[in-house]
Design a protein around this motif. Structure first.
Motif, PDB file in Angstrom:
ATOM      1  N   ALA A   1     -12.728  77.238  50.170  1.00 55.23           N
ATOM      2  CA  ALA A   1     -12.198  76.256  51.109  1.00 55.23           C
ATOM      3  C   ALA A   1     -13.345  75.254  51.461  1.00 55.23           C
ATOM      4  O   ALA A   1     -14.471  75.909  51.604  1.00 55.23           O
ATOM      5  N   LEU A   2     -13.150  74.091  51.695  1.00 57.85           N
ATOM      6  CA  LEU A   2     -14.276  73.198  52.267  1.00 57.85           C
ATOM      7  C   LEU A   2     -14.270  73.022  53.707  1.00 57.85           C
ATOM      8  O   LEU A   2     -12.950  73.282  54.139  1.00 57.85           O
ATOM      9  N   SER A   3     -15.371  73.075  54.333  1.00 64.04           N
ATOM     10  CA  SER A   3     -15.328  73.045  55.855  1.00 64.04           C
ATOM     11  C   SER A   3     -14.789  71.624  56.197  1.00 64.04           C
ATOM     12  O   SER A   3     -14.805  70.435  55.401  1.00 64.04           O
ATOM     13  N   LYS A   4     -14.682  71.194  57.594  1.00 62.41           N
ATOM     14  CA  LYS A   4     -14.274  69.866  58.026  1.00 62.41           C
ATOM     15  C   LYS A   4     -15.538  69.133  57.667  1.00 62.41           C
ATOM     16  O   LYS A   4     -15.311  67.812  57.267  1.00 62.41           O
ATOM     17  N   ASN A   5     -16.869  69.189  57.816  1.00 56.13           N
ATOM     18  CA  ASN A   5     -17.964  68.368  57.530  1.00 56.13           C
ATOM     19  C   ASN A   5     -17.992  67.913  56.018  1.00 56.13           C
ATOM     20  O   ASN A   5     -18.206  67.071  55.677  1.00 56.13           O
ATOM     21  N   ASP A   6     -17.451  69.034  55.439  1.00 56.40           N
ATOM     22  CA  ASP A   6     -17.544  68.735  53.757  1.00 56.40           C
ATOM     23  C   ASP A   6     -16.351  67.761  53.352  1.00 56.40           C
ATOM     24  O   ASP A   6     -16.794  66.852  52.755  1.00 56.40           O
ATOM     25  N   GLN A   7     -15.217  67.998  53.955  1.00 57.89           N
ATOM     26  CA  GLN A   7     -14.100  66.845  53.866  1.00 57.89           C
ATOM     27  C   GLN A   7     -14.355  65.520  54.399  1.00 57.89           C
ATOM     28  O   GLN A   7     -13.950  64.624  53.608  1.00 57.89           O
ATOM     29  N   GLN A   8     -15.030  65.613  55.461  1.00 57.61           N
ATOM     30  CA  GLN A   8     -15.757  64.291  56.001  1.00 57.61           C
ATOM     31  C   GLN A   8     -16.403  63.479  55.049  1.00 57.61           C
ATOM     32  O   GLN A   8     -16.272  62.375  54.888  1.00 57.61           O
ATOM     33  N   LEU A   9     -17.397  64.162  54.510  1.00 54.53           N
ATOM     34  CA  LEU A   9     -18.259  63.691  53.603  1.00 54.53           C
ATOM     35  C   LEU A   9     -17.641  63.224  52.202  1.00 54.53           C
ATOM     36  O   LEU A   9     -17.905  62.040  51.900  1.00 54.53           O
ATOM     37  N   ILE A  10     -16.724  63.960  51.714  1.00 54.10           N
ATOM     38  CA  ILE A  10     -16.066  63.522  50.595  1.00 54.10           C
ATOM     39  C   ILE A  10     -15.175  62.370  50.886  1.00 54.10           C
ATOM     40  O   ILE A  10     -15.105  61.227  50.164  1.00 54.10           O
ATOM     41  N   ALA A  11     -14.445  62.460  52.169  1.00 53.01           N
ATOM     42  CA  ALA A  11     -13.676  61.090  52.572  1.00 53.01           C
ATOM     43  C   ALA A  11     -14.603  59.535  52.551  1.00 53.01           C
ATOM     44  O   ALA A  11     -14.435  58.597  51.993  1.00 53.01           O
ATOM     45  N   VAL A  12     -15.740  59.942  52.927  1.00 51.48           N
ATOM     46  CA  VAL A  12     -16.787  58.784  53.326  1.00 51.48           C
ATOM     47  C   VAL A  12     -17.330  58.491  51.870  1.00 51.48           C
ATOM     48  O   VAL A  12     -17.420  57.216  51.500  1.00 51.48           O
ATOM     49  N   SER A  13     -17.646  59.434  50.877  1.00 56.36           N
ATOM     50  CA  SER A  13     -17.943  59.060  49.587  1.00 56.36           C
ATOM     51  C   SER A  13     -16.924  58.402  48.927  1.00 56.36           C
ATOM     52  O   SER A  13     -17.247  57.371  47.850  1.00 56.36           O
ATOM     53  N   LYS A  14     -15.843  58.501  48.991  1.00 60.87           N
ATOM     54  CA  LYS A  14     -14.776  57.790  48.301  1.00 60.87           C
ATOM     55  C   LYS A  14     -14.530  56.357  48.680  1.00 60.87           C
ATOM     56  O   LYS A  14     -14.043  55.427  48.098  1.00 60.87           O
ATOM     57  N   GLN A  15     -15.067  55.782  49.966  1.00 57.57           N
ATOM     58  CA  GLN A  15     -14.887  54.747  50.776  1.00 57.57           C
ATOM     59  C   GLN A  15     -16.065  53.725  50.145  1.00 57.57           C
ATOM     60  O   GLN A  15     -15.917  52.538  50.084  1.00 57.57           O
ATOM     61  N   LEU A  16     -17.308  54.323  50.018  1.00 59.06           N
ATOM     62  CA  LEU A  16     -18.417  53.501  49.577  1.00 59.06           C
ATOM     63  C   LEU A  16     -18.920  53.358  48.359  1.00 59.06           C
ATOM     64  O   LEU A  16     -18.738  54.724  47.638  1.00 59.06           O
ATOM     65  N   ALA A  17     -19.475  52.400  47.950  1.00 56.84           N
ATOM     66  CA  ALA A  17     -20.052  52.217  46.702  1.00 56.84           C
ATOM     67  C   ALA A  17     -21.434  52.811  46.449  1.00 56.84           C
ATOM     68  O   ALA A  17     -21.859  53.112  47.798  1.00 56.84           O
ATOM     69  N   PRO A  18     -21.866  53.488  45.489  1.00 60.64           N
ATOM     70  CA  PRO A  18     -23.157  54.269  45.321  1.00 60.64           C
ATOM     71  C   PRO A  18     -24.270  53.498  46.295  1.00 60.64           C
ATOM     72  O   PRO A  18     -24.872  54.283  46.762  1.00 60.64           O
ATOM     73  N   VAL A  19     -24.578  52.361  45.863  1.00 60.40           N
ATOM     74  CA  VAL A  19     -25.636  51.756  46.511  1.00 60.40           C
ATOM     75  C   VAL A  19     -25.459  51.705  47.883  1.00 60.40           C
ATOM     76  O   VAL A  19     -26.288  51.738  49.009  1.00 60.40           O
ATOM     77  N   THR A  20     -24.143  51.344  48.553  1.00 57.38           N
ATOM     78  CA  THR A  20     -23.947  51.100  49.941  1.00 57.38           C
ATOM     79  C   THR A  20     -24.122  52.673  50.546  1.00 57.38           C
ATOM     80  O   THR A  20     -24.766  52.645  51.636  1.00 57.38           O
ATOM     81  N   PHE A  21     -23.493  53.619  49.950  1.00 58.89           N
ATOM     82  CA  PHE A  21     -23.710  55.082  50.325  1.00 58.89           C
ATOM     83  C   PHE A  21     -25.270  55.559  50.673  1.00 58.89           C
ATOM     84  O   PHE A  21     -25.407  55.924  51.409  1.00 58.89           O
ATOM     85  N   LEU A  22     -25.961  55.231  49.624  1.00 57.51           N
ATOM     86  CA  LEU A  22     -27.235  55.517  49.562  1.00 57.51           C
ATOM     87  C   LEU A  22     -28.077  54.667  50.659  1.00 57.51           C
ATOM     88  O   LEU A  22     -28.880  55.172  51.305  1.00 57.51           O
TER      89      LEU A  22
END
Length: 456
Positions: A296-317
């Motif tokens: 099971a993933l923690s709430k922080n992990d799930q939030q990170l995954i959600a943001v990673s799906k919204q942003l392009a690689p250069v934007t995220f970095l």
């Protein structure tokens, strides 16, 4: 690249085979077009493997390659994966009782016309050598076919004008020839990197061209830059309106043509404009995952995954580095571009998790090509195909880090020291009865000592 020691051992065997015919012209293409992309280490490894084809039937240890190239194991491994990424070799592994053996299948580099028509390879070469050298290479490998005109007539003869073949044999080919045709049947080669359509499925190309109707650039020219423009969209997360705006700003007013190198520089120079930070897309502060093996993933992990799906690689970095007071370097942008060009991960969000792992978890100041390649290879070998699986790999790192090391020293028997009675607390010397004979002997010795003292 510590992972290299787990992926490769100097005692592992290797054999070399070829999938294409290699010629001296292939060596020229490799030297001028591929070497700037792969580096001198991978270039030397490919040429060395090329010479090893004559002994391909007998396995040799990788220590042979290490000695001939005079490199260490991580350098050899990094060179190999660069060749794999460029489609120049395929690697196969076999494990048996005798050990592990790798088969390296060599592929010829792409012909220059195919190379320059491949947007990803052209972009990488342009970044590596610059505009002036890129133009020189383009001129060096350009073909100059004859274009017939009114005063230029072809007088070449065809095959049957010169050679005469028995027509009956053509209708009924000998079995040996049929067998040879089957053995030498050309197989389509699909090892070269291609633009991943899944990464650009959300881009409306007709709508994008519609935004440029009033500009000087033609639709035909936009179609010529189709893949390059979609690559910028996937890498920087530009929508149709934003990309159209950058295209408008990159048109050469003298020629009314799109200056694509200028477009790349314009996009790369404006990360703040390309990557606005909002509360919903802010990269969460990393929290150490629990050391349990719970999937099971923690709430922080799930939030990170959600943001990673919204942003392009250069934007995220960019947002990740800004939160830590840093900035994205040009080399980091090239690292992400090369990783995307290999299409090792179908989901770009996995690349974002990888960036977060390197910068926030491993506390490295920048993304480096060698380290990112090592992590990506490790995740691929663990079948990481989703951002959730990538987070589990990060959690496994924490588990290994928090697991206490076992003490391998053998336990020594504890030796108990026994104190003498006189050293113990409260000790009292026992009283002894002195006999008359013992008293007389003591008096005699004292008298003798006194006589010696008087005689001095």
């Amino acid at each position: 690249m510590q992972d290299a020691f787990f992926k490769l051992d100097p005692r592992d065997g290797f054999v070399v085979t070829d999938a294409n015919y290699l010629s001296d012209f292939d060596r020229q293409v490799l030297t001028y077009l591929y070497q700037p992309l792969m580096g001198t280490g991978a270039y030397s490894l490919y040429l060395l493997l090329w010479t090893q084809q004559s002994v391909a039937q007998k396995a040799q240890p990788h220590s042979t390659l290490l000695a001939l190239l005079n490199v260490d194991l991580p350098t050899l491994y990094e060179s190999r994966i660069r060749l794999e990424a460029l489609g120049l070799i395929k690697t196969y592994q076999q494990v048996n009782a005798a050990g592990r053996t790798f088969t390296y299948e060599l592929y010829a580099p792409q012909a220059p016309n195919a190379f320059f028509n491949d947007d990803l390879l052209s972009l990488l070469l342009y970044d590596a050598v610059g505009e002036d050298r890129f133009t020189q290479l383009k001129t060096q490998f350009r073909l100059h076919p004859v274009h017939p005109s009114a005063d230029l007539e072809e007088v070449s003869l065809n095959f049957l004008d010169v050679f005469h073949v028995n027509s009956q044999l053509l209708n009924h080919l000998p079995a040996t020839i049929a067998e040879a045709k089957s053995e030498f049947k050309t197989q389509p080669q699909t090892t070269q990197p291609q633009l991943d359509q899944r990464a650009t499925a959300d881009f409306d190309w007709p709508f994008f061209k519609q935004q440029l109707h009033a500009s000087f650039v033609s639709e035909r020219e936009l179609d010529q830059y189709h893949d390059q423009l979609l690559t910028l969209h996937a890498l920087y997360g530009l929508n149709e309106l934003e990309l159209a705006q950058y295209v408008n700003e990159s048109i050469n007013i003298t020629t009314n043509k799109l200056d694509f190198p200028a477009l790349k520089r314009l996009v790369a120079r404006q990360p703040a404009k390309v990557a606005p930070t909002t509360a919903s897309t802010a990269v969460p502060t990393p929290a150490p995952p629990t050391a349990t093996k719970d999937a099971a993933l923690s709430k922080n992990d799930q939030q990170l995954i959600a943001v990673s799906k919204q942003l392009a690689p250069v934007t995220f970095l960019t947002q990740l580095k800004q939160q830590q007071g840093g900035y994205v370097t040009d080399s980091e942008q090239r690292v992400l571009e090369r990783l995307m060009s290999r299409h090792v991960f179908a989901d770009a969000s996995i690349i974002n998790i990888l960036s977060h792992y390197v910068i926030s978890v491993r506390k490295m100041p920048t993304l480096t090509q060698a380290y990112v390649d090592g992590v990506a290879n490790g995740w691929l070998q663990h079948n990481v195909t989703t951002p959730e699986a990538a987070m589990q790999e990060v959690k496994s790192f924490y588990r290994q880090k928090q697991t206490p090391k076992r003490n391998t020293r053998s336990k020594q028997p504890i030796r108990k020291e026994t104190l003498p009675d006189w050293a113990k607390d409260g000790y009292k010397a026992p009283k002894q009865q002195v006999t008359a004979e013992q008293r007389a002997a003591v008096q005699k010795r004292l008298a003798a000592l006194q006589d010696n003292k008087d005689g001095e």
